[in-house]
Motif scaffolding. Sequence first.
Motif, PDB file in Angstrom:
ATOM      1  N   GLY A 311      41.141  45.468  47.728  1.00 29.00           N
ATOM      2  CA  GLY A 311      41.123  46.782  46.842  1.00 29.00           C
ATOM      3  C   GLY A 311      39.768  46.934  46.553  1.00 29.00           C
ATOM      4  N   ALA A 312      39.466  47.500  45.376  1.00 27.37           N
ATOM      5  CA  ALA A 312      37.921  48.026  44.913  1.00 27.37           C
ATOM      6  C   ALA A 312      36.928  47.100  45.582  1.00 27.37           C
ATOM      7  CB  ALA A 312      38.540  48.673  43.131  1.00 27.37           C
ATOM      8  N   GLU A 313      35.941  47.791  44.928  1.00 32.26           N
ATOM      9  CA  GLU A 313      35.010  46.463  44.953  1.00 32.26           C
ATOM     10  C   GLU A 313      34.894  45.614  43.890  1.00 32.26           C
ATOM     11  OE1 GLU A 313      31.327  45.263  46.633  1.00 32.26           O
ATOM     12  OE2 GLU A 313      33.408  46.286  47.409  1.00 32.26           O
ATOM     13  N   SER A 314      35.021  46.652  42.850  1.00 34.63           N
ATOM     14  CA  SER A 314      34.812  45.375  41.219  1.00 34.63           C
ATOM     15  C   SER A 314      35.754  44.437  41.407  1.00 34.63           C
ATOM     16  CB  SER A 314      35.214  46.652  40.489  1.00 34.63           C
ATOM     17  OG  SER A 314      36.502  47.407  40.416  1.00 34.63           O
ATOM     18  N   GLU A 315      36.829  44.064  41.792  1.00 34.70           N
ATOM     19  CA  GLU A 315      37.696  43.178  42.477  1.00 34.70           C
ATOM     20  C   GLU A 315      36.811  41.630  42.831  1.00 34.70           C
ATOM     21  OE1 GLU A 315      41.284  42.967  41.301  1.00 34.70           O
ATOM     22  OE2 GLU A 315      41.541  44.751  40.814  1.00 34.70           O
ATOM     23  N   LYS A 316      35.898  41.935  43.594  1.00 32.32           N
ATOM     24  CA  LYS A 316      35.493  41.121  44.255  1.00 32.32           C
ATOM     25  C   LYS A 316      34.240  40.300  43.257  1.00 32.32           C
ATOM     26  CE  LYS A 316      35.859  43.833  48.198  1.00 32.32           C
ATOM     27  NZ  LYS A 316      34.917  43.925  50.243  1.00 32.32           N
ATOM     28  N   HIS A 317      34.049  40.373  41.988  1.00 31.31           N
ATOM     29  CA  HIS A 317      32.982  40.366  41.253  1.00 31.31           C
ATOM     30  C   HIS A 317      33.447  39.744  40.075  1.00 31.31           C
ATOM     31  CE1 HIS A 317      30.290  41.706  44.614  1.00 31.31           C
ATOM     32  NE2 HIS A 317      31.281  42.999  44.381  1.00 31.31           N
ATOM     33  N   PHE A 318      34.754  39.210  39.049  1.00 30.62           N
ATOM     34  CA  PHE A 318      34.497  38.445  38.561  1.00 30.62           C
ATOM     35  C   PHE A 318      34.189  37.320  37.899  1.00 30.62           C
ATOM     36  CE2 PHE A 318      37.915  42.754  37.964  1.00 30.62           C
ATOM     37  CZ  PHE A 318      37.675  42.747  37.105  1.00 30.62           C
ATOM     38  N   GLY A 319      33.899  36.631  38.547  1.00 35.06           N
ATOM     39  CA  GLY A 319      33.834  35.284  39.025  1.00 35.06           C
ATOM     40  C   GLY A 319      32.793  34.984  37.963  1.00 35.06           C
ATOM     41  N   ILE A 320      32.582  33.730  37.023  1.00 33.63           N
ATOM     42  CA  ILE A 320      31.726  33.659  36.493  1.00 33.63           C
ATOM     43  C   ILE A 320      30.438  32.551  37.119  1.00 33.63           C
ATOM     44  CG2 ILE A 320      32.896  33.806  33.922  1.00 33.63           C
ATOM     45  CD1 ILE A 320      33.280  30.644  34.006  1.00 33.63           C
ATOM     46  N   PHE A 321      30.832  32.280  37.881  1.00 27.56           N
ATOM     47  CA  PHE A 321      30.561  31.209  39.241  1.00 27.56           C
ATOM     48  C   PHE A 321      30.403  31.901  40.293  1.00 27.56           C
ATOM     49  CE2 PHE A 321      31.336  28.203  36.247  1.00 27.56           C
ATOM     50  CZ  PHE A 321      29.847  26.954  36.415  1.00 27.56           C
ATOM     51  N   SER A 322      29.015  32.062  41.189  1.00 26.86           N
ATOM     52  CA  SER A 322      28.783  32.570  41.986  1.00 26.86           C
ATOM     53  C   SER A 322      29.433  31.387  43.454  1.00 26.86           C
ATOM     54  CB  SER A 322      27.335  32.932  42.823  1.00 26.86           C
ATOM     55  OG  SER A 322      26.974  33.733  41.635  1.00 26.86           O
ATOM     56  N   VAL A 323      29.560  32.132  44.863  1.00 23.41           N
ATOM     57  CA  VAL A 323      30.631  31.113  45.603  1.00 23.41           C
ATOM     58  C   VAL A 323      29.544  29.881  45.416  1.00 23.41           C
ATOM     59  CG1 VAL A 323      31.466  33.132  46.520  1.00 23.41           C
ATOM     60  CG2 VAL A 323      29.898  32.388  47.262  1.00 23.41           C
ATOM     61  N   ASP A 324      28.730  29.664  45.355  1.00 26.95           N
ATOM     62  CA  ASP A 324      27.516  28.866  45.869  1.00 26.95           C
ATOM     63  C   ASP A 324      27.235  27.764  44.445  1.00 26.95           C
ATOM     64  OD1 ASP A 324      25.925  30.377  44.137  1.00 26.95           O
ATOM     65  OD2 ASP A 324      24.332  30.005  45.535  1.00 26.95           O
ATOM     66  N   GLU A 325      28.188  28.444  43.282  1.00 28.19           N
ATOM     67  CA  GLU A 325      28.752  27.385  42.361  1.00 28.19           C
ATOM     68  C   GLU A 325      27.348  27.480  41.515  1.00 28.19           C
ATOM     69  OE1 GLU A 325      29.219  23.029  43.121  1.00 28.19           O
ATOM     70  OE2 GLU A 325      30.314  24.001  44.818  1.00 28.19           O
ATOM     71  N   ARG A 326      26.345  28.056  41.101  1.00 30.90           N
ATOM     72  CA  ARG A 326      25.452  28.785  40.341  1.00 30.90           C
ATOM     73  C   ARG A 326      26.102  29.506  39.093  1.00 30.90           C
ATOM     74  NH1 ARG A 326      20.670  31.723  43.031  1.00 30.90           N
ATOM     75  NH2 ARG A 326      21.625  32.743  43.966  1.00 30.90           N
ATOM     76  N   PRO A 327      25.912  29.192  38.276  1.00 32.97           N
ATOM     77  CA  PRO A 327      26.806  30.146  37.423  1.00 32.97           C
ATOM     78  C   PRO A 327      25.597  31.380  37.119  1.00 32.97           C
ATOM     79  CG  PRO A 327      25.239  28.189  36.046  1.00 32.97           C
ATOM     80  CD  PRO A 327      25.235  27.920  37.609  1.00 32.97           C
ATOM     81  N   LYS A 328      26.700  32.444  36.651  1.00 33.64           N
ATOM     82  CA  LYS A 328      26.002  33.231  36.400  1.00 33.64           C
ATOM     83  C   LYS A 328      26.026  34.125  35.241  1.00 33.64           C
ATOM     84  CE  LYS A 328      28.814  36.939  38.308  1.00 33.64           C
ATOM     85  NZ  LYS A 328      29.893  37.909  39.168  1.00 33.64           N
ATOM     86  N   TYR A 329      26.139  33.291  34.247  1.00 32.33           N
ATOM     87  CA  TYR A 329      25.958  33.392  32.551  1.00 32.33           C
ATOM     88  C   TYR A 329      26.200  32.038  32.376  1.00 32.33           C
ATOM     89  CZ  TYR A 329      28.624  37.372  34.554  1.00 32.33           C
ATOM     90  OH  TYR A 329      29.541  38.182  35.088  1.00 32.33           O
ATOM     91  N   GLN A 330      25.291  32.047  31.143  1.00 33.84           N
ATOM     92  CA  GLN A 330      25.364  31.195  30.492  1.00 33.84           C
ATOM     93  C   GLN A 330      26.732  31.217  29.201  1.00 33.84           C
ATOM     94  OE1 GLN A 330      22.587  28.316  30.550  1.00 33.84           O
ATOM     95  NE2 GLN A 330      22.495  29.958  32.945  1.00 33.84           N
ATOM     96  N   LEU A 331      27.822  29.916  29.616  1.00 33.19           N
ATOM     97  CA  LEU A 331      28.292  30.196  29.056  1.00 33.19           C
ATOM     98  C   LEU A 331      28.740  28.594  28.173  1.00 33.19           C
ATOM     99  CD1 LEU A 331      30.778  31.936  31.095  1.00 33.19           C
ATOM    100  CD2 LEU A 331      29.083  33.181  29.489  1.00 33.19           C
TER     101      LEU A 331
END
Length: 356
Positions: A311-331
């Motif tokens: 699907g659309a490229e944006s569909e691939k980037h909804f994670g709150i963690f990267s695939v290596d388990e690093r948090p993308k945001y401080q939640l």
Amino acid sequence: MLLLLGLLINLLIFTDAQSVGVCYGGVVDGSSSQQDVVNLYKNNSITRMRIYQPNQAILQALKGTNIELIIGVPNDALQSLNNQNAANTWVRDNIQNYPDVQFRYVAVGNEVDPNNGNSQHVNFVLPAMQNVQNAINVAGLGNQIKVSTATYSGLLGVSYPPSNGAFRDNVRGFIEPIVKFLSENNSPMLVNIYPYFASIGNPNSNLPYALFTAPGTILRDNGRQYSNLFDTIIDAHYAAQASLGGENVEIVVSESGWPSEGGDAATIENAGTYYKNLIRHVTATTGTPAKPGRSIETYLYSMFDERNKTGAESEKHFGIFSVDERPKYQLSFNVPKSMNVSISERYGILAAFSLM
């Protein structure tokens, strides 16, 4: 007395937290084991999870944890569960065999819609729901586990203003008996809510309205004031359900998120703002303008980026963690209810104790 007062303060501050769940999808290309995934939930105090199909490794890893689970019946399995014996077997294999897992809901199908690519499953959703409910009742779990389906805003023909919310004409025959089933069984409707898609699809979109950062009221509707798009979409669904006899059917937000790249307004800054404000909003006790005074059970989408998703490229980037388990945001995923108690209410409680 001072000891009792201290215990009360600690109780107000540290207990009875509202939990925000996180969806764990299956299109993840990382190397984490399922046990690692569950540990990541535990280490971040995430106590609710949604999975989209039975996953024996995840179910094993969830045993004995306090993580409550939405387990899904994938769309391609709906037809098979139109047979009661098959539904009995599904419940036995995926629920009864895991008595140490805290099942919360069964989501029978996801975003089945007469108007999209899932239209071939339309006739199978309600019979599958009924059969799964029967199997759960026979297993003696009817008071613990609710059966529902996950729908989305694409079923709405009218969403503005929210008080006029209505399902599309060719959807009513599909959704009305589902609403009736949910009402009869005191089960919620699971709804995937995405202000991101509503915003980017509207040439007159108001980004702060979608990100919970609008400075004040944006929409007035029959005396109700809306300052964010999330509430607007939920209340449109409530209005649509009410017109079909579902006035008392609660909505659980089974997905909501914002992509960090891959499309218009898809930035790490916007995504972080959305997730933080969404958590703050749904763990408050303000509810929506149409349904005030209640927290909104919500599941963030999703735990990880899904780089192999189609699907659309944006569909691939909804994670709150990267695939290596690093948090993308401080939640922060658990917010004490006391954080939502007004100053006057809190000090009123303490004043009452001071007079004892």
